[in-house]
Write a protein that holds these residues in place. Structure first.
Motif, mmCIF file in Angstrom:
data_model
loop_
_atom_site.group_PDB
_atom_site.id
_atom_site.type_symbol
_atom_site.label_atom_id
_atom_site.label_comp_id
_atom_site.label_asym_id
_atom_site.label_seq_id
_atom_site.Cartn_x
_atom_site.Cartn_y
_atom_site.Cartn_z
ATOM 1 N N SER A 133 0.827 -1.200 0.000
ATOM 2 C CA SER A 133 0.000 0.000 0.000
ATOM 3 C C SER A 133 0.864 1.254 0.000
ATOM 4 O O SER A 133 1.917 1.322 0.659
ATOM 5 N N ALA A 135 0.025 3.960 1.372
ATOM 6 C CA ALA A 135 -0.051 4.578 2.696
ATOM 7 C C ALA A 135 1.023 4.054 3.626
ATOM 8 O O ALA A 135 1.436 4.762 4.562
ATOM 9 N N HIS A 136 1.510 2.832 3.406
ATOM 10 C CA HIS A 136 2.559 2.272 4.254
ATOM 11 C C HIS A 136 3.924 2.864 3.950
ATOM 12 O O HIS A 136 4.879 2.580 4.682
ATOM 13 N N VAL A 183 -8.585 7.277 7.907
ATOM 14 C CA VAL A 183 -7.397 8.117 7.729
ATOM 15 C C VAL A 183 -6.673 8.308 9.060
ATOM 16 O O VAL A 183 -5.443 8.419 9.094
ATOM 17 N N ARG A 185 -6.200 6.152 11.298
ATOM 18 C CA ARG A 185 -5.402 4.955 11.587
ATOM 19 C C ARG A 185 -4.171 4.833 10.685
ATOM 20 O O ARG A 185 -3.388 3.899 10.841
ATOM 21 N N GLN A 186 -4.003 5.734 9.745
ATOM 22 C CA GLN A 186 -2.836 5.703 8.870
ATOM 23 C C GLN A 186 -1.643 6.381 9.560
ATOM 24 O O GLN A 186 -1.814 7.139 10.517
ATOM 25 N N ASP A 317 -5.921 3.343 -0.873
ATOM 26 C CA ASP A 317 -4.980 2.977 0.186
ATOM 27 C C ASP A 317 -5.069 3.931 1.369
ATOM 28 O O ASP A 317 -5.051 3.497 2.526
ATOM 29 N N ILE A 318 -5.171 5.225 1.097
ATOM 30 C CA ILE A 318 -5.141 6.201 2.183
ATOM 31 C C ILE A 318 -6.448 6.178 2.974
ATOM 32 O O ILE A 318 -6.486 6.519 4.158
ATOM 33 N N GLN A 320 -8.477 3.348 3.095
ATOM 34 C CA GLN A 320 -8.796 1.955 3.433
ATOM 35 C C GLN A 320 -10.121 1.510 2.828
ATOM 36 O O GLN A 320 -10.923 0.811 3.457
#
Length: 455
Positions: A133, A135-136, A183, A185-186, A317-318, A320
């Motif tokens: 992802s 976001a990771h 968001v 939790r990112q 991704d950002i 979820q």
């Protein structure tokens, strides 16, 4: 401290003789200057015989490289139901899409292994690729801004900008709350997040982050959401209004042509009013869905180019999976790919504040649907019958006189004028409600600016 990006994921089919699981985790220390991800593979033997000399090849696609030159190894001898584990490290070279492709080279017989051609034709097992992802590949800044003023100054200093429009997957206020939870939790630093109560249910949030590959770069995200009626609902309301207008015109023509007496006119009025009540009951309730504007500013061209090239994947991704890129009036609303998750604790607190503020600033009353006056009806004149022989004959309608035609035309003009006045009054009421909604939104924005509540 380490952060698990993906738990053990099965990359092979259940019917394959050997399975392949992949687990990816990364370090989350604030003082790390290089981003290193560790991938752990797990293989277990599903056959009733021993397996040996199985070669594993890993190919990395995208902005990533292996720590060693070749990511390949040979598994040890596996007894039935026995598993073997191996780990290797990946180093991202930039902010972009990353894919891990795994291939297993299965063993062949002893005679076939002696032949080079047979060895080249050895069976292989291709595994499902694992996409990392986007976001990771982000992390909170090492020195987060301490106030909204610092966030705005950082926002103004970033030269590159990308704007994306998206639609919440879940309808209603739940879509905006699930978006904020996802968001939150990112690996982002939330500068502030607000829910606008009252007649306007909106969301405003700001996040600051940095790529794991270049910690000196800065990424700022502004999220602005608003509940809006779906295009399909608006089109349905317009179609229902047009159908009601056509039905009323037909009823008016029918009354003018076939109304015989006052009782018939009363019956026609009752039937038209019953049809209006039935149309009101059949009219669907408006469905609101969150429309979100994402504005991203960065100090690196690599970040903005990646977001532009993979806009749908980056938004998915950002958020979820709680957002869908684009707003198309002709397409069906997006469907959620999974069930609702629990709200983030801080977002749940904002939901409680929103529920408490709804009583303080109630929304304006809804404008009732347009009701047009019933059309006029005219009595029909019949020719008098002279003798008993004509009693069984059909009734003959007399044409209206010139004076009656003038009176009927005046009545129709008066009814048209009344309909225009009713339509104008309905439009004025809708404009007044829109003004009240904007006024309440301005008041909510003033309260948000005066009393900020960071997430």
């Amino acid at each position: 401290m380490f952060r698990c990006l993906y738990g053990f994921r099965l990359l092979t089919h259940l019917a394959n003789p050997i399975s392949c699981y992949l687990w990816v985790y990364a370090a989350t220390r604030c003082y790390c200057t290089t981003a290193v991800m560790t991938a752990v593979t797990l293989h277990d033997n599903r056959l009733a015989t021993d397996l040996e000399d199985i070669e594993v090849y890993v190919r990395l696609v995208g902005s990533v490289r292996a720590e060693r030159r070749e990511a390949a190894w040979v598994l040890p001898k596996l007894l039935p139901t026995e598993a073997a584990q191996h780990s290797f490290k990946m180093v991202p070279t930039g902010y972009g899409r990353m894919e891990v492709h795994t291939r297993l080279l299965l063993p062949v017989g002893q005679l076939a292994s002696e032949s080079a051609a047979a060895a080249a034709a050895a069976p292989s097992l291709a595994c499902q690729p694992l996409v990392v992802s986007l976001a990771h590949l982000l992390r909170p800044p090492s020195c987060p801004p301490g106030s909204p003023q610092e966030v705005m100054s950082t926002w103004a200093s970033l030269p590159l900008q990308v704007e994306l429009s998206a639609t919440c997957v879940w309808p209603g206020i739940d879509g905006l709350l699930l978006l904020l939870s996802a968001v939150a939790r990112q690996p982002l630093y939330c500068a502030w997040a607000q829910l606008l109560p009252g007649g306007v249910c909106g969301v405003q949030a700001a996040f600051v982050s940095a790529p794991v590959t270049h910690t000196s770069d800065t990424i700022a995200i502004m999220l602005i959401g608003q509940l809006m009626p779906e295009p399909a609902t608006v089109e349905a309301e317009l179609a229902a209004a047009a159908a009601a207008a056509r039905q009323q015109d037909l009823q008016q023509q029918r009354d003018v042509a076939a109304a015989a007496d006052g009782a018939a006119a009363t019956t026609g009025d009752a039937s038209s009013s019953g049809q209006q009540q039935e149309q009101k009951q059949q009219q669907p309730e408006p469905v609101l869905r969150g429309v979100v504007q994402l504005v991203v500013r960065a100090s690196s061209h690599e970040v903005t180019l990646t977001i532009q090239q993979h806009a749908a994947a980056w938004v998915n991704d950002i958020s979820q999976g709680t957002l869908n890129v684009g707003m198309s009036a002709g397409c069906a609303p997006p469907r959620p790919s999974r069930g609702k998750t629990l709200l983030h604790p801080r977002v749940a607190r904002l939901e409680q504040q929103l529920a408490a503020a709804a009583a303080v600033m109630p929304p304006p009353a809804q404008v009732p649907p347009l009701e047009l006056p019933s059309p006029p009806s005219f009595r029909r004149k019949l020719r008098a019958k002279e003798d008993e022989e004509d009693s069984d004959a059909e009734d003959e309608e007399l044409p209206p006189t010139a004076e009656e035609e003038v009176q009927q035309a005046a009545a129709l003009d008066k009814h048209k004028e009344a309909c225009e006045k009713a339509a104008a009054a309905h439009a004025a009421a809708k404009r007044a409600r829109a003004t009240a909604v904007l006024r309440k939104a301005a008041l909510a924005e003033w309260r948000r600016a005066a009393c900020p509540t960071p997430l």
